[in-house]
Design a protein around this motif. Sequence first.
Motif, PDB file in Angstrom:
ATOM      1  N   GLU A 247      51.601  53.158  32.871  1.00 19.16           N
ATOM      2  CA  GLU A 247      50.726  52.042  32.562  1.00 19.16           C
ATOM      3  C   GLU A 247      50.747  51.039  33.696  1.00 19.16           C
ATOM      4  OE1 GLU A 247      50.180  48.664  29.017  1.00 19.16           O
ATOM      5  OE2 GLU A 247      52.104  49.677  29.322  1.00 19.16           O
ATOM      6  N   TYR A 248      49.580  50.478  34.008  1.00 18.15           N
ATOM      7  CA  TYR A 248      49.563  49.353  34.914  1.00 18.15           C
ATOM      8  C   TYR A 248      48.529  48.349  34.439  1.00 18.15           C
ATOM      9  CZ  TYR A 248      45.727  51.926  37.234  1.00 18.15           C
ATOM     10  OH  TYR A 248      44.586  52.612  37.512  1.00 18.15           O
ATOM     11  N   VAL A 249      48.658  47.138  34.922  1.00 19.43           N
ATOM     12  CA  VAL A 249      47.892  46.014  34.403  1.00 19.43           C
ATOM     13  C   VAL A 249      47.119  45.367  35.536  1.00 19.43           C
ATOM     14  CG1 VAL A 249      48.040  43.753  33.305  1.00 19.43           C
ATOM     15  CG2 VAL A 249      49.547  45.604  32.554  1.00 19.43           C
ATOM     16  N   ILE A 250      45.889  45.007  35.276  1.00 14.01           N
ATOM     17  CA  ILE A 250      45.042  44.319  36.242  1.00 14.01           C
ATOM     18  C   ILE A 250      44.514  43.048  35.608  1.00 14.01           C
ATOM     19  CG2 ILE A 250      42.898  44.434  37.560  1.00 14.01           C
ATOM     20  CD1 ILE A 250      43.336  47.412  37.837  1.00 14.01           C
ATOM     21  N   ILE A 251      44.499  41.976  36.373  1.00 12.75           N
ATOM     22  CA  ILE A 251      43.885  40.731  35.920  1.00 12.75           C
ATOM     23  C   ILE A 251      42.578  40.552  36.677  1.00 12.75           C
ATOM     24  CG2 ILE A 251      44.093  38.219  35.909  1.00 12.75           C
ATOM     25  CD1 ILE A 251      47.028  38.519  35.383  1.00 12.75           C
ATOM     26  N   TYR A 266      43.430  41.500  42.440  1.00 16.94           N
ATOM     27  CA  TYR A 266      44.146  40.439  43.117  1.00 16.94           C
ATOM     28  C   TYR A 266      45.509  40.225  42.508  1.00 16.94           C
ATOM     29  CZ  TYR A 266      42.731  37.141  39.387  1.00 16.94           C
ATOM     30  OH  TYR A 266      42.528  36.506  38.194  1.00 16.94           O
ATOM     31  N   ALA A 267      45.798  40.873  41.394  1.00 17.68           N
ATOM     32  CA  ALA A 267      47.140  40.829  40.821  1.00 17.68           C
ATOM     33  C   ALA A 267      47.454  42.208  40.241  1.00 17.68           C
ATOM     34  CB  ALA A 267      47.219  39.779  39.720  1.00 17.68           C
ATOM     35  N   ARG A 268      48.588  42.759  40.599  1.00 18.69           N
ATOM     36  CA  ARG A 268      48.962  44.088  40.148  1.00 18.69           C
ATOM     37  C   ARG A 268      50.230  44.025  39.300  1.00 18.69           C
ATOM     38  NH1 ARG A 268      46.757  48.126  43.844  1.00 18.69           N
ATOM     39  NH2 ARG A 268      45.646  47.116  45.534  1.00 18.69           N
ATOM     40  N   GLU A 282      36.877  30.168  35.349  1.00 16.89           N
ATOM     41  CA  GLU A 282      36.526  29.781  33.980  1.00 16.89           C
ATOM     42  C   GLU A 282      37.260  30.622  32.947  1.00 16.89           C
ATOM     43  OE1 GLU A 282      32.550  29.478  31.101  1.00 16.89           O
ATOM     44  OE2 GLU A 282      32.380  30.014  33.209  1.00 16.89           O
ATOM     45  N   GLN A 283      37.324  31.932  33.145  1.00 20.82           N
ATOM     46  CA  GLN A 283      37.973  32.812  32.179  1.00 20.82           C
ATOM     47  C   GLN A 283      38.604  33.980  32.918  1.00 20.82           C
ATOM     48  OE1 GLN A 283      38.294  32.716  28.443  1.00 20.82           O
ATOM     49  NE2 GLN A 283      39.882  33.956  29.392  1.00 20.82           N
ATOM     50  N   SER A 284      39.829  34.300  32.592  1.00 23.29           N
ATOM     51  CA  SER A 284      40.503  35.459  33.168  1.00 23.29           C
ATOM     52  C   SER A 284      40.739  36.499  32.081  1.00 23.29           C
ATOM     53  CB  SER A 284      41.835  35.049  33.810  1.00 23.29           C
ATOM     54  OG  SER A 284      41.626  34.223  34.922  1.00 23.29           O
ATOM     55  N   TYR A 285      40.813  37.764  32.526  1.00 23.95           N
ATOM     56  CA  TYR A 285      40.968  38.885  31.603  1.00 23.95           C
ATOM     57  C   TYR A 285      42.137  39.742  32.054  1.00 23.95           C
ATOM     58  CZ  TYR A 285      36.105  37.570  30.777  1.00 23.95           C
ATOM     59  OH  TYR A 285      34.958  36.873  30.516  1.00 23.95           O
ATOM     60  N   ILE A 286      42.812  40.332  31.094  1.00 21.58           N
ATOM     61  CA  ILE A 286      43.900  41.261  31.402  1.00 21.58           C
ATOM     62  C   ILE A 286      43.533  42.622  30.827  1.00 21.58           C
ATOM     63  CG2 ILE A 286      45.226  40.583  29.336  1.00 21.58           C
ATOM     64  CD1 ILE A 286      47.769  41.154  31.070  1.00 21.58           C
ATOM     65  N   THR A 287      43.688  43.652  31.647  1.00 22.66           N
ATOM     66  CA  THR A 287      43.347  45.010  31.234  1.00 22.66           C
ATOM     67  C   THR A 287      44.552  45.914  31.445  1.00 22.66           C
ATOM     68  OG1 THR A 287      41.028  44.697  31.829  1.00 22.66           O
ATOM     69  CG2 THR A 287      41.788  46.958  31.575  1.00 22.66           C
ATOM     70  N   SER A 288      44.914  46.643  30.406  1.00 23.15           N
ATOM     71  CA  SER A 288      46.002  47.610  30.470  1.00 23.15           C
ATOM     72  C   SER A 288      45.413  49.012  30.593  1.00 23.15           C
ATOM     73  CB  SER A 288      46.860  47.518  29.210  1.00 23.15           C
ATOM     74  OG  SER A 288      47.690  48.650  29.084  1.00 23.15           O
ATOM     75  N   TYR A 289      45.902  49.777  31.567  1.00 19.45           N
ATOM     76  CA  TYR A 289      45.413  51.135  31.810  1.00 19.45           C
ATOM     77  C   TYR A 289      46.511  52.150  31.564  1.00 19.45           C
ATOM     78  CZ  TYR A 289      41.204  49.362  34.046  1.00 19.45           C
ATOM     79  OH  TYR A 289      40.015  48.739  34.293  1.00 19.45           O
TER      80      TYR A 289
END
Length: 454
Positions: A247-251, A266-268, A282-289
């Motif tokens: 699993e890795y995460v991207i913002i 830009y963030a790993r 304005e809004q940031s999102y986090i995605t888990s892969y």
Amino acid sequence: MKLLPLVCAISAVCLLTACGGSSSSNDNVATSDTSAGTPPPTNTVTPPPTPVPEYDISFTSVIENDCGIAPIASSLIFHDRQGRAIESPIIKQDGQFQHDLPDNTHYISIIATQTDNRNQKQTEIITINNVDDISSDLALGTVTFKGYQSCSCNAVNFDFSELAVTNPGYTVTGFSNNVILANNPSPLTLCTNSLQEKLLFIKNENTGDVRGGLFSFTDPKNIVLTDTDFPTAGVAVDTAQHAQTNEYVIISASTSELLSREQSRYARFSDTPLYIFPDIVEQSYITSYLEQTSSQAGISVTIASFATNTIDDTGTYNTLSHIQGYYELAAAFAEFGNSFNDASQSVTYDFGNTDQRINEVTVALRWQDQFNGNVSWAIRGKTQANIAADLSFGNYLNENTAQLSNPSLSVTLAAHQFNGDFATLQRLRTEPLSSNEIRDLLAQSAFLNITADQ
């Protein structure tokens, strides 16, 4: 059905494994690239105007790539429930369609053909199933096809020399590779063809000082980075709950990045902790892969899953689980594969008994043939649907071609956390990304994609 072995492989792998995820990234750090063939789109920031929905169906077809967005000539075909073409293809050079649905329409197909830089034909088909279930106007907004032409690099040159003097040993994050600020750092060129702005941030070795800055790319230019370009302190995001080995995460800071599933990394996950910059974003999102690949009988099957949620200004977010129900998924894929056994019958699927959040299913077929070139065909429908055994495209596509080569099949299950009807979902998926509804739709979404390649 020539794709039966692929479907059977998908079913078998699902029976044996749980599901995991992947992504791709494109940061466009490159040198100049020249175009070939049809002129590419210019670097526009908004799609062309969308027709007013005065008819049963209305939309604008565009192509989008690193050159920007531009209208594309496309064709609209109406099919009945058996897949037969009701009308000859309706071709619009400007991509703007307003049309009434013929009686007995069950599917609509939108087709665009291009030539890529290697002079190879690219055919893309988008078919929407269950159209006769939609009681209101089908206002699709902007229907986007992938662009295959390249364009010259609109270069922005970043000079790190001054920043290195005031912040020695710091790391600049936001490009495809991090930049360490040492003596006489080399400049970097970024192709900004499809970018309006870019978030960069700097941090020292112990991450006691993390600051971000937002850079506008209205015109190609040279940017000499200084300490004052990074005025905003970063807010740490706790990713401790994302600790699986695959699993890795991207913002992400942009809804358009979420839609294309090519997040700006830009963030790993390897950068601990991760950061957001609520004062300038304005809004940031986090995605888990999650991702898992296996092979069976000469067929490679990849199971990719991702789930996205919003992050508040304190760096807190609610974990949105990946699509669940693996045994139910396996049973649904087995039924899907078995329906290919009789070529005279429609292909059937029913994912309504798996994860209850699923509200859309896309079946995608890809192949090559001598007449149509490289073909990508996506059939989008509800959680339970039939696909006609022989969807016909009239004279637009040559359906009596030589043996298909390099076949690939994928099935994508989408859980948009959306409780509206199918028609509204189709509209939201294609509306301009400034829509608040689109942001809400993508902010709590989960997808499961299973791809089989022979």
